[in-house]
Write a protein that holds these residues in place. Structure first.
Motif, PDB file in Angstrom:
ATOM      1  N   GLY A   1     -27.353   5.187 -14.385  1.00  0.00           N
ATOM      2  CA  GLY A   1     -26.283   5.362 -13.719  1.00  0.00           C
ATOM      3  C   GLY A   1     -26.342   6.857 -13.968  1.00  0.00           C
ATOM      4  O   GLY A   1     -25.694   7.342 -15.125  1.00  0.00           O
TER       5      GLY A   1
ATOM      6  N   THR B   1     -29.359   6.695 -10.044  1.00  0.00           N
ATOM      7  CA  THR B   1     -28.039   6.710  -8.544  1.00  0.00           C
ATOM      8  C   THR B   1     -26.735   7.396  -9.007  1.00  0.00           C
ATOM      9  O   THR B   1     -26.790   8.154  -9.874  1.00  0.00           O
ATOM     10  CB  THR B   1     -26.745   5.312  -9.055  1.00  0.00           C
ATOM     11  OG1 THR B   1     -25.855   5.895 -10.210  1.00  0.00           O
ATOM     12  CG2 THR B   1     -27.874   3.884  -9.377  1.00  0.00           C
ATOM     13  N   VAL B   2     -26.472   7.704  -7.609  1.00  0.00           N
ATOM     14  CA  VAL B   2     -25.576   8.376  -7.248  1.00  0.00           C
ATOM     15  C   VAL B   2     -24.356   8.326  -6.334  1.00  0.00           C
ATOM     16  O   VAL B   2     -24.927   7.559  -5.572  1.00  0.00           O
ATOM     17  CB  VAL B   2     -26.233  10.168  -6.687  1.00  0.00           C
ATOM     18  CG1 VAL B   2     -26.831  10.386  -7.330  1.00  0.00           C
ATOM     19  CG2 VAL B   2     -26.629   9.852  -5.238  1.00  0.00           C
ATOM     20  N   ALA B   3     -23.134   9.268  -6.294  1.00  0.00           N
ATOM     21  CA  ALA B   3     -22.082   8.581  -5.165  1.00  0.00           C
ATOM     22  C   ALA B   3     -22.113   9.759  -4.798  1.00  0.00           C
ATOM     23  O   ALA B   3     -22.687  10.423  -4.627  1.00  0.00           O
ATOM     24  CB  ALA B   3     -20.863   8.180  -5.779  1.00  0.00           C
ATOM     25  N   LEU B   4     -20.936   9.437  -3.264  1.00  0.00           N
ATOM     26  CA  LEU B   4     -20.611  10.110  -2.413  1.00  0.00           C
ATOM     27  C   LEU B   4     -19.926  10.223  -2.458  1.00  0.00           C
ATOM     28  O   LEU B   4     -19.065   9.272  -2.021  1.00  0.00           O
ATOM     29  CB  LEU B   4     -21.130   9.158  -1.082  1.00  0.00           C
ATOM     30  CG  LEU B   4     -22.972   9.647  -0.407  1.00  0.00           C
ATOM     31  CD1 LEU B   4     -23.466   9.174   0.039  1.00  0.00           C
ATOM     32  CD2 LEU B   4     -23.785  11.489  -0.271  1.00  0.00           C
TER      33      LEU B   4
ATOM     34  N   ASN C   1     -25.175   4.857  -4.148  1.00  0.00           N
ATOM     35  CA  ASN C   1     -24.129   4.055  -4.003  1.00  0.00           C
ATOM     36  C   ASN C   1     -23.467   4.062  -3.518  1.00  0.00           C
ATOM     37  O   ASN C   1     -23.101   4.920  -2.229  1.00  0.00           O
ATOM     38  CB  ASN C   1     -23.991   3.699  -5.553  1.00  0.00           C
ATOM     39  CG  ASN C   1     -22.503   5.000  -5.638  1.00  0.00           C
ATOM     40  OD1 ASN C   1     -22.208   4.813  -4.812  1.00  0.00           O
ATOM     41  ND2 ASN C   1     -22.604   4.925  -7.667  1.00  0.00           N
TER      42      ASN C   1
ATOM     43  N   GLN D   1     -25.147   5.098   5.442  1.00  0.00           N
ATOM     44  CA  GLN D   1     -26.247   5.740   6.713  1.00  0.00           C
ATOM     45  C   GLN D   1     -25.573   7.276   6.215  1.00  0.00           C
ATOM     46  O   GLN D   1     -26.602   8.096   6.304  1.00  0.00           O
ATOM     47  CB  GLN D   1     -25.192   6.039   7.733  1.00  0.00           C
ATOM     48  CG  GLN D   1     -25.700   4.016   7.924  1.00  0.00           C
ATOM     49  CD  GLN D   1     -24.390   3.832   9.298  1.00  0.00           C
ATOM     50  OE1 GLN D   1     -23.697   4.131   9.555  1.00  0.00           O
ATOM     51  NE2 GLN D   1     -25.192   2.921  10.106  1.00  0.00           N
ATOM     52  N   LEU D   2     -23.809   7.383   5.108  1.00  0.00           N
ATOM     53  CA  LEU D   2     -23.696   9.024   4.954  1.00  0.00           C
ATOM     54  C   LEU D   2     -24.986   9.114   4.088  1.00  0.00           C
ATOM     55  O   LEU D   2     -25.688  10.626   3.619  1.00  0.00           O
ATOM     56  CB  LEU D   2     -22.534   9.398   4.209  1.00  0.00           C
ATOM     57  CG  LEU D   2     -21.771   9.381   5.403  1.00  0.00           C
ATOM     58  CD1 LEU D   2     -20.144   9.373   4.837  1.00  0.00           C
ATOM     59  CD2 LEU D   2     -22.105  10.850   5.930  1.00  0.00           C
TER      60      LEU D   2
ATOM     61  N   LEU E   1     -29.280  12.292   1.468  1.00  0.00           N
ATOM     62  CA  LEU E   1     -30.318  11.827  -0.212  1.00  0.00           C
ATOM     63  C   LEU E   1     -31.756  12.002   0.145  1.00  0.00           C
ATOM     64  O   LEU E   1     -32.344  11.769   0.089  1.00  0.00           O
ATOM     65  CB  LEU E   1     -29.809  11.256  -0.938  1.00  0.00           C
ATOM     66  CG  LEU E   1     -28.733  11.620  -1.327  1.00  0.00           C
ATOM     67  CD1 LEU E   1     -27.672  10.615  -2.031  1.00  0.00           C
ATOM     68  CD2 LEU E   1     -28.659  13.089  -2.360  1.00  0.00           C
TER      69      LEU E   1
ATOM     70  N   LYS F   1     -27.671   1.315  -3.695  1.00  0.00           N
ATOM     71  CA  LYS F   1     -27.402   0.793  -4.203  1.00  0.00           C
ATOM     72  C   LYS F   1     -25.582  -0.151  -3.802  1.00  0.00           C
ATOM     73  O   LYS F   1     -25.007   0.716  -3.717  1.00  0.00           O
ATOM     74  CB  LYS F   1     -27.121   1.331  -5.534  1.00  0.00           C
ATOM     75  CG  LYS F   1     -26.198   0.357  -6.685  1.00  0.00           C
ATOM     76  CD  LYS F   1     -26.452   0.128  -7.802  1.00  0.00           C
ATOM     77  CE  LYS F   1     -25.515  -0.177  -8.206  1.00  0.00           C
ATOM     78  NZ  LYS F   1     -24.405   0.475  -9.900  1.00  0.00           N
TER      79      LYS F   1
ATOM     80  N   GLU G   1     -22.182  -1.330  -2.870  1.00  0.00           N
ATOM     81  CA  GLU G   1     -21.419  -2.375  -3.755  1.00  0.00           C
ATOM     82  C   GLU G   1     -19.974  -2.497  -2.595  1.00  0.00           C
ATOM     83  O   GLU G   1     -19.645  -1.170  -2.103  1.00  0.00           O
ATOM     84  CB  GLU G   1     -20.692  -1.458  -4.566  1.00  0.00           C
ATOM     85  CG  GLU G   1     -21.744  -0.696  -5.277  1.00  0.00           C
ATOM     86  CD  GLU G   1     -21.035   0.255  -6.396  1.00  0.00           C
ATOM     87  OE1 GLU G   1     -20.020   0.508  -7.160  1.00  0.00           O
ATOM     88  OE2 GLU G   1     -22.039   1.362  -7.345  1.00  0.00           O
TER      89      GLU G   1
ATOM     90  N   LEU H   1     -29.755  -1.534 -15.532  1.00  0.00           N
ATOM     91  CA  LEU H   1     -28.811  -0.304 -14.875  1.00  0.00           C
ATOM     92  C   LEU H   1     -27.581  -0.087 -15.334  1.00  0.00           C
ATOM     93  O   LEU H   1     -27.066  -0.850 -16.438  1.00  0.00           O
ATOM     94  CB  LEU H   1     -28.502  -0.418 -12.962  1.00  0.00           C
ATOM     95  CG  LEU H   1     -27.953   1.031 -13.112  1.00  0.00           C
ATOM     96  CD1 LEU H   1     -28.169   0.425 -11.435  1.00  0.00           C
ATOM     97  CD2 LEU H   1     -26.865   1.527 -13.618  1.00  0.00           C
TER      98      LEU H   1
END
Lengths: 258, 70
Positions: free
Chosen positions: A19, A42-45, A69, A84-85, A90, A96, A98, A203
């Motif tokens: 992560g 993992t990455v976030a938006l 994620n 979808q974003l 990416l 992932k 959540e 993870l």
């Protein structure tokens, strides 16, 4: 010995997923990533004005795959849009998933999670849901087409390890898709236990990012994952209530004079 | 004429021929950049369509970037 690890149709060399959250700097993240040997990160938006660029490029430069994620989503609707974003940003159909129930425990909302998983599978995603340590829910997630299940060991960021090893073992028995222990890893022995319980991968995020020496902890957890996997494959001895001498009684000399 | 749109939670007044690309440019973001995505009114708009996506009055725009996260 061949010991393949597949998620969807992708063969992964490492059984440790990293992560990317919580690192003190991008450089320290990159060093820990190299030490971890992970090939999925993992990455976030988040809104652009709150973020800095460079992470996506750093992950790509390391030859790793991003796993976006849906952290921070409370409803299936928000999670689907975030997924979808992530796919657009990416260029991957992995997610992932959540969907959390509250901000104090960050525990999954099972009802929303299952609904979101079903919609995303129908939309062509490879769905890896962060889920409770519940074998029945894991089976439901598999039945709607999830590519893996990611049960928690304990709450996100808590470092409490695996609070219910029995439940993780039951999740392993309940599904045939890969099981990735997600959340709760505090140190290397937690990762080894996850693998000994039959998880296919681990993870780790906070345990590495917030360690005093992130790079050394990344290496330690990677080695623990590898050791735990070998121990699982080797087959541990059963636990016994009483001792079982490892040295035979046969031929013990009679040394007492009385 | 102008339109009122919400961009990442902040209200903006833009000319009525503004597109999603114009909204993103407020943050210095271009459609050619990697690791970014945008949605208008809850629907993701592919980057190749940003310059041809108008923003009607009341549009809600979100522009996001891949960033660190567990």
């Amino acid at each position: 010995m061949s010991d393949e690890f597949l998620i969807g149709e992708r063969r992964l060399a490492s059984r440790l997923i990293l992560g990317s959250g919580g690192f003190r700097s991008l450089d320290r993240f990159s060093a820990a990533l190299a030490a971890s040997g992970s090939d999925v990160v993992t990455v976030a938006l988040r809104r652009v004005e709150t973020t800095e660029g460079g992470l996506y490029e750093a992950i790509g430069a390391a030859g790793c795959q991003t796993l976006p994620n849906t952290a921070g989503c409370y409803t299936a609707r928000d999670a689907v849009l975030t997924a979808q974003l992530g796919r657009e940003a990416l260029e991957t159909d992995w997610v992932k998933l959540e969907v959390i129930g509250d901000d104090r425990t960050l525990l999954p909302d099972a009802v929303e999670l299952l609904a979101a998983a079903e919609q995303l599978v129908a939309d062509g995603f490879v769905v890896l849901p962060y889920t409770n340590d519940d074998p029945i829910l894991a089976r439901r997630l598999e039945s709607v087409g999830c590519a893996a299940v990611m049960p928690l060991g304990s709450p996100i960021g808590s470092g409490l390890g695996i609070r219910n090893p029995h439940a993780i073992a039951l999740v392993r028995e309940a599904v045939s898709v890969p099981v990735v222990l997600d959340a709760g890893i505090g140190t290397a022995s937690d990762a080894a236990l996850a693998m000994e319980l039959g998880c296919d991968a681990v993870l780790a995020a906070t345990a590495i990012a917030k360690a005093d020496d992130e790079t050394m902890m990344a290496r330690a957890i990677a080695e623990a994952v590898s050791a735990g996997r070998k121990a699982r494959l080797a087959g541990r001895i059963p636990k016994r209530l009483y001792a079982d001498p490892s040295t035979t009684d046969v031929g013990t000399p009679e040394l007492s004079s009385t | 004429m102008s339109v009122n749109v919400s961009i990442n939670g902040t209200s903006h007044s833009l000319s009525e021929d503004s597109t999603l690309a114009d909204a993103a440019s407020l943050f210095g973001v271009t459609p050619g950049e990697s690791g970014i995505a945008a949605a208008v009114n809850g629907r993701v708009v592919p980057r190749r369509n940003w310059t041809s996506t108008p923003l009607g009055n009341g549009a809600i725009v979100e522009v996001v970037r891949a960033t660190a996260g567990g």
